[in-house]
Scaffold this motif. Structure first.
Motif, PDB file in Angstrom:
ATOM      1  N   VAL A  87      14.390  23.705  35.535  1.00 41.93           N
ATOM      2  CA  VAL A  87      13.571  24.717  36.207  1.00 41.93           C
ATOM      3  C   VAL A  87      14.405  25.149  37.404  1.00 41.93           C
ATOM      4  CG1 VAL A  87      11.372  25.282  37.273  1.00 41.93           C
ATOM      5  CG2 VAL A  87      11.458  23.610  35.415  1.00 41.93           C
ATOM      6  N   ALA A  88      14.886  26.390  37.330  1.00 41.53           N
ATOM      7  CA  ALA A  88      15.866  26.848  38.304  1.00 41.53           C
ATOM      8  C   ALA A  88      15.739  28.346  38.506  1.00 41.53           C
ATOM      9  CB  ALA A  88      17.269  26.506  37.818  1.00 41.53           C
TER      10      ALA A  88
ATOM     11  N   PRO B  21      15.555  27.418  56.169  1.00 39.38           N
ATOM     12  CA  PRO B  21      15.975  28.570  55.361  1.00 39.38           C
ATOM     13  C   PRO B  21      16.370  28.241  53.916  1.00 39.38           C
ATOM     14  CG  PRO B  21      17.811  27.823  56.684  1.00 39.38           C
ATOM     15  CD  PRO B  21      16.643  26.914  57.006  1.00 39.38           C
ATOM     16  N   ASP B  22      16.217  26.967  53.472  1.00 38.58           N
ATOM     17  CA  ASP B  22      16.486  26.682  52.060  1.00 38.58           C
ATOM     18  C   ASP B  22      15.264  27.058  51.228  1.00 38.58           C
ATOM     19  OD1 ASP B  22      18.981  25.733  52.669  1.00 38.58           O
ATOM     20  OD2 ASP B  22      18.401  23.614  52.635  1.00 38.58           O
ATOM     21  N   GLU B  23      15.493  27.268  49.939  1.00 35.68           N
ATOM     22  CA  GLU B  23      14.390  27.603  49.053  1.00 35.68           C
ATOM     23  C   GLU B  23      13.585  26.349  48.719  1.00 35.68           C
ATOM     24  OE1 GLU B  23      15.408  29.984  45.641  1.00 35.68           O
ATOM     25  OE2 GLU B  23      16.431  31.496  46.859  1.00 35.68           O
ATOM     26  N   ALA B  24      12.266  26.512  48.715  1.00 32.47           N
ATOM     27  CA  ALA B  24      11.357  25.427  48.326  1.00 32.47           C
ATOM     28  C   ALA B  24      10.866  25.714  46.908  1.00 32.47           C
ATOM     29  CB  ALA B  24      10.170  25.370  49.276  1.00 32.47           C
ATOM     30  N   CYS B  25      10.499  24.645  46.163  1.00 30.61           N
ATOM     31  CA  CYS B  25      10.049  24.875  44.785  1.00 30.61           C
ATOM     32  C   CYS B  25       9.072  23.791  44.362  1.00 30.61           C
ATOM     33  CB  CYS B  25      11.254  24.908  43.840  1.00 30.61           C
ATOM     34  SG  CYS B  25      12.309  23.447  43.919  1.00 30.61           S
ATOM     35  N   GLY B  26       8.321  24.076  43.325  1.00 35.06           N
ATOM     36  CA  GLY B  26       7.369  23.095  42.807  1.00 35.06           C
ATOM     37  C   GLY B  26       6.516  23.708  41.721  1.00 35.06           C
ATOM     38  N   ILE B  27       5.510  22.970  41.325  1.00 32.77           N
ATOM     39  CA  ILE B  27       4.612  23.466  40.272  1.00 32.77           C
ATOM     40  C   ILE B  27       3.169  23.165  40.629  1.00 32.77           C
ATOM     41  CG2 ILE B  27       6.287  23.029  38.419  1.00 32.77           C
ATOM     42  CD1 ILE B  27       3.809  20.875  37.687  1.00 32.77           C
ATOM     43  N   ILE B  28       2.265  23.809  39.898  1.00 40.99           N
ATOM     44  CA  ILE B  28       0.878  23.372  39.853  1.00 40.99           C
ATOM     45  C   ILE B  28       0.551  23.183  38.367  1.00 40.99           C
ATOM     46  CG2 ILE B  28      -1.484  23.776  40.596  1.00 40.99           C
ATOM     47  CD1 ILE B  28      -0.384  25.839  42.596  1.00 40.99           C
ATOM     48  N   ALA B  29       0.149  21.966  38.040  1.00 39.00           N
ATOM     49  CA  ALA B  29      -0.164  21.642  36.648  1.00 39.00           C
ATOM     50  C   ALA B  29      -1.647  21.852  36.388  1.00 39.00           C
ATOM     51  CB  ALA B  29       0.212  20.187  36.366  1.00 39.00           C
ATOM     52  N   GLY B  30      -1.979  22.013  35.124  1.00 38.31           N
ATOM     53  CA  GLY B  30      -3.385  22.117  34.738  1.00 38.31           C
ATOM     54  C   GLY B  30      -3.524  21.657  33.306  1.00 38.31           C
ATOM     55  N   PRO B  31      -4.761  21.431  32.862  1.00 36.12           N
ATOM     56  CA  PRO B  31      -4.964  20.998  31.479  1.00 36.12           C
ATOM     57  C   PRO B  31      -4.355  22.009  30.501  1.00 36.12           C
ATOM     58  CG  PRO B  31      -7.012  20.843  32.723  1.00 36.12           C
ATOM     59  CD  PRO B  31      -6.033  21.551  33.606  1.00 36.12           C
ATOM     60  N   ILE B  32      -3.777  21.524  29.423  1.00 35.63           N
ATOM     61  CA  ILE B  32      -3.133  22.397  28.427  1.00 35.63           C
ATOM     62  C   ILE B  32      -4.111  23.467  27.954  1.00 35.63           C
ATOM     63  CG2 ILE B  32      -2.235  22.448  26.052  1.00 35.63           C
ATOM     64  CD1 ILE B  32      -0.940  19.730  26.632  1.00 35.63           C
ATOM     65  N   SER B  49      19.580  24.955  48.842  1.00 34.49           N
ATOM     66  CA  SER B  49      20.335  26.181  49.092  1.00 34.49           C
ATOM     67  C   SER B  49      19.404  27.296  49.527  1.00 34.49           C
ATOM     68  CB  SER B  49      21.047  26.583  47.787  1.00 34.49           C
ATOM     69  OG  SER B  49      21.362  27.956  47.795  1.00 34.49           O
ATOM     70  N   PRO B  50      19.892  28.207  50.373  1.00 39.79           N
ATOM     71  CA  PRO B  50      19.074  29.370  50.756  1.00 39.79           C
ATOM     72  C   PRO B  50      19.029  30.437  49.677  1.00 39.79           C
ATOM     73  CG  PRO B  50      21.133  29.358  51.990  1.00 39.79           C
ATOM     74  CD  PRO B  50      21.139  28.117  51.143  1.00 39.79           C
ATOM     75  N   THR B  51      19.854  30.292  48.619  1.00 40.74           N
ATOM     76  CA  THR B  51      19.894  31.341  47.595  1.00 40.74           C
ATOM     77  C   THR B  51      19.650  30.813  46.188  1.00 40.74           C
ATOM     78  OG1 THR B  51      22.280  31.046  47.422  1.00 40.74           O
ATOM     79  CG2 THR B  51      21.514  32.809  48.868  1.00 40.74           C
ATOM     80  N   PHE B  52      19.381  29.515  46.064  1.00 40.39           N
ATOM     81  CA  PHE B  52      19.237  28.963  44.730  1.00 40.39           C
ATOM     82  C   PHE B  52      18.283  27.779  44.755  1.00 40.39           C
ATOM     83  CE2 PHE B  52      20.438  27.240  40.649  1.00 40.39           C
ATOM     84  CZ  PHE B  52      20.613  28.406  39.922  1.00 40.39           C
ATOM     85  N   PHE B  53      17.602  27.547  43.638  1.00 35.78           N
ATOM     86  CA  PHE B  53      16.836  26.304  43.535  1.00 35.78           C
ATOM     87  C   PHE B  53      16.986  25.731  42.139  1.00 35.78           C
ATOM     88  CE2 PHE B  53      13.091  26.813  40.793  1.00 35.78           C
ATOM     89  CZ  PHE B  53      13.072  28.196  40.602  1.00 35.78           C
ATOM     90  N   ARG B  54      16.842  24.433  42.074  1.00 44.37           N
ATOM     91  CA  ARG B  54      16.817  23.723  40.794  1.00 44.37           C
ATOM     92  C   ARG B  54      16.032  22.444  41.019  1.00 44.37           C
ATOM     93  NH1 ARG B  54      21.619  22.538  36.722  1.00 44.37           N
ATOM     94  NH2 ARG B  54      20.457  21.254  35.288  1.00 44.37           N
ATOM     95  N   PHE B  55      15.014  22.214  40.189  1.00 47.83           N
ATOM     96  CA  PHE B  55      14.249  20.974  40.327  1.00 47.83           C
ATOM     97  C   PHE B  55      15.206  19.800  40.176  1.00 47.83           C
ATOM     98  CE2 PHE B  55       9.755  22.357  38.656  1.00 47.83           C
ATOM     99  CZ  PHE B  55       9.680  23.320  39.641  1.00 47.83           C
ATOM    100  N   ASP B  56      15.049  18.795  41.021  1.00 48.40           N
ATOM    101  CA  ASP B  56      15.816  17.568  40.869  1.00 48.40           C
ATOM    102  C   ASP B  56      15.564  17.029  39.451  1.00 48.40           C
ATOM    103  OD1 ASP B  56      17.108  15.071  42.349  1.00 48.40           O
ATOM    104  OD2 ASP B  56      15.535  14.369  40.998  1.00 48.40           O
ATOM    105  N   PRO B  57      16.635  16.846  38.639  1.00 45.16           N
ATOM    106  CA  PRO B  57      16.429  16.495  37.224  1.00 45.16           C
ATOM    107  C   PRO B  57      15.661  15.190  36.990  1.00 45.16           C
ATOM    108  CG  PRO B  57      18.674  17.259  37.561  1.00 45.16           C
ATOM    109  CD  PRO B  57      18.065  17.113  38.934  1.00 45.16           C
TER     110      PRO B  57
END
Lengths: 90, 139
Positions: A87-88, B21-32, B49-57
């Motif tokens: 997810v990126a 100034p780095d990008e933040a990221c995440g999710i909100i889950a819900g029932p399928i 990074s201020p210009t990129f994000f990637r969830f920690d694998p």
């Protein structure tokens, strides 16, 4: 015993909708080749220019293969391989 | 349209300000299949990074396993833009891999980490096509 490979939703078009497929091999690359033989097209979604695609995460027994040799990561019967699109974005 | 609780919008906004100034990221889950965002999960931006994000694998694997166990799916994927508007970038579009998800963009470009208005907008991204949708905030 074989190796179970868990396929993410977005790649299940290559596996006839299956959530997991089985394969064999002693390295991740051999396993992917083996699985691709029965699910053609899968390999090209995982590998580009002989490397794992940057935005695909592959885990062997919960370990990110980027830290265990990438495509040469050793595989043994009974292992579980999980594929997840990163997810990126920017 | 995305219906989302005020508390979730506030949580995403707070995360975006905290990481600016780095990008933040995440999710909100819900029932399928519910299309209801219920469980808010902030993620680590492995790229910091201020210009990129990637969830920690590693975190991502843990999260997906939990969702599997709970019969949940990703309902919202959110991330922040810290210097540009809350509109998906070309990179966002090319890596969008959750067709069922609402992609929420939070922009801290105007006020940074401080108080003040934060732009929050929601999109669908399907086969490279971006469609903005109404964001209905429930109290």
């Amino acid at each position: 015993m074989a190796v179970e490979v868990r396929i993410p939703t977005i790649l299940r078009t290559f596996t006839n909708g299956a959530k997991a497929v089985e394969g064999g091999g002693s390295t991740l690359l051999q396993l992917i080749d083996d699985v691709d033989a029965r699910n053609p097209g899968l390999k090209s979604r995982l590998i580009e220019s002989e490397n794992l695609r940057r935005f695909v995460n592959v885990y062997v027994n919960d370990e990110d293969v980027r830290f265990s040799g990438g495509l040469s990561a050793p595989i043994a019967d009974g292992d579980v391989v999980v594929v997840l699109p990163a997810v990126a974005g920017g | 349209m995305l219906r989302i609780a005020r508390a979730h919008v506030d949580a995403m906004t707070a995360h975006a300000r905290a990481d600016h100034p780095d990008e933040a990221c995440g999710i909100i889950a819900g029932p399928i299949g519910s299309d209801e965002p219920r469980r808010y999960v902030p993620m680590t931006n492995a790229d910091r990074s201020p210009t990129f994000f990637r969830f920690d694998p590693t975190e991502q694997l843990r999260l997906y396993r939990e969702m599997d166990d709970n019969d949940e799916e990703v309902v919202v994927v959110y991330h922040s833009h810290t210097a540009t508007e809350a509109y998906p970038s070309r990179t966002d579009i090319s890596y969008a891999a959750e067709p069922q998800a609402h992609y929420v963009l939070v922009s801290t470009a105007e006020n940074g980490a401080g108080e003040g208005p934060v732009e929050v907008r929601s999109y669908r991204i399907l086969d490279g096509v971006v469609t903005e949708e109404e964001l209905h905030i429930t109290e």
